[in-house]
Design an enzyme around this catalytic site. Structure first.
Site, PDB file in Angstrom:
ATOM      1  CG  ASN A 111     160.216 105.658 -23.231  1.00 51.26           C
ATOM      2  OD1 ASN A 111     159.612 106.720 -23.136  1.00 51.26           O
ATOM      3  ND2 ASN A 111     159.638 104.535 -23.603  1.00 51.26           N
ATOM      4  CG  HIS A 128     164.071 113.046 -24.324  1.00 47.75           C
ATOM      5  ND1 HIS A 128     162.710 112.874 -24.241  1.00 47.75           N
ATOM      6  CD2 HIS A 128     164.257 114.061 -25.209  1.00 47.75           C
ATOM      7  CE1 HIS A 128     162.101 113.752 -25.035  1.00 47.75           C
ATOM      8  NE2 HIS A 128     163.017 114.478 -25.632  1.00 47.75           N
ATOM      9  CB  CYS A 136     181.107 113.812 -11.753  1.00 42.48           C
ATOM     10  SG  CYS A 136     181.744 115.135 -10.692  1.00 42.48           S
ATOM     11  CB  CYS A 159     186.078 114.700  -7.713  1.00 42.80           C
ATOM     12  SG  CYS A 159     184.583 115.424  -8.410  1.00 42.80           S
ATOM     13  N   GLY A 196     152.934 104.949 -28.291  1.00 38.91           N
ATOM     14  CA  GLY A 196     152.906 105.376 -26.895  1.00 38.91           C
ATOM     15  C   GLY A 196     153.496 106.738 -26.627  1.00 38.91           C
TER      16      GLY A 196
END
Ligand code: NAD
Ligand code: ZN
Length: 256
Positions: A111, A128, A136, A159, A196
């Site tokens: 998750n 993950h 950025c 930037c 899960g």
């Protein structure tokens, strides 16, 4: 199966799991989107999932992001809006309690919602990545995710570069550190709680197999059967995480 019989079976299974955890020298949990369903975050698959609305080919791959970041940010904004305001549920809290009681060494999670840490778990391996940070793509500057920063999409760095969430898109490698730690934990644990997860997203789906091959007992908690059920799992509790994990905690409290 009749309801009463089902409940008795589950009670027996909870006692068996508590006993295994108690006797284990290292228990590890592998969690997936299912543990956060009771916090209001639906899995991507299924009729209410994001993939029913957004085709993963067009929204979940890193190439798709670079090709059209504004488009992919529509989906990300929807997901982040849910994640930002979600709270840990009894399943997350139960796992944090197991760690606190000395019964759980680590959580390997697929998750990206940060809810294990919000519940108080300390040793969490984010396989993950996570959505707490935006990076950025030009200068790697980091920004904490909040509702203001995603008001205008795609969000931009000072930037001028486009920001991306610090998650693993399809087509990207798993962060090296998380990969090494997760496999090392899988190899050395003697009980793995698989909670899960549909166990079909590779390479995370291989983690229970690595644990099993190294001699661990695999306990699955999922209302639905998965490819692990009957093949890899030694025991499956067909129930929600938010109901089952607190029952395991109570059982362990009784016995200690
Ligand atoms: P998945 O969507 O493939 O499977 C979810 C599993 O959870 C299913 O097997 C389902 O039966 C089970 N489930 C549903 N409700 C449950 C409950 N209350 N208690 C226990 N189990 C329940 O999820 P996945 O295997 O994690 O893979 C999907 C990928 O999408 C992952 O890589 C993950 O990173 C990402 N994802 C993350 C989140 C999040 O961060 N909360 C949400 C959706 C998807
Ligand atoms: Zn920048």
């Amino acid at each position: 199966m009749k309801k009463k019989q089902f409940m008795t079976d589950n009670k027996n299974k909870i006692s068996a799991v508590a006993k295994l955890i108690k006797e284990s020298t290292m228990t590890v949990a592998l969690t997936g989107a299912g543990i956060s369903v009771e916090s209001g975050i639906d899995p991507f698959r299924g009729e209410k999932g994001l993939w029913a609305k957004y085709n993963p080919e067009e929204y979940a791959y890193i190439d798709a992001f670079y090709e059209n970041p504004a488009k992919v940010w529509q989906m990300l904004k929807e997901l982040l809006a849910i994640i930002i305001f979600s709270k840990p549920n009894n399943g997350h809290v139960g796992l944090a309690q197991l760690e606190e009681m000395g019964y759980l060494s680590s959580i390997i999670t697929q998750n990206v919602d940060g809810l294990h840490q919000a519940a108080g778990s300390r040793n969490v391996i984010e396989f993950h990545g996570n959505n707490r940070w935006l990076l950025c793509i030009e200068c790697s500057n980091r920004y904490e995710t909040d509702p203001d920063i995603i008001k205008n999409i795609p969000p931009r760095c000072e930037c001028g570069g486009i920001l991306r969430p610090d998650v693993v898109f399809f087509g990207e490698a798993i962060p090296q550190k998380a990969m090494v730690k997760a496999y090392a934990n899988a190899k050395s644990c003697d009980v793995m709680l698989v909670i899960g997860t549909s166990a079909i997203v590779s390479p995370a789906s291989e983690i229970p197999l690595v644990a099993k091959d190294s001699g661990a007992k695999i306990i699955e908690i999922n209302p639905e059967p998965t490819p692990l059920t009957d093949q890899v799992a030694n025991l499956t509790i067909y129930e929600k995480a938010g109901t089952t994990i607190p029952m395991i905690v109570s059982e362990l409290k009784k016995k200690s």
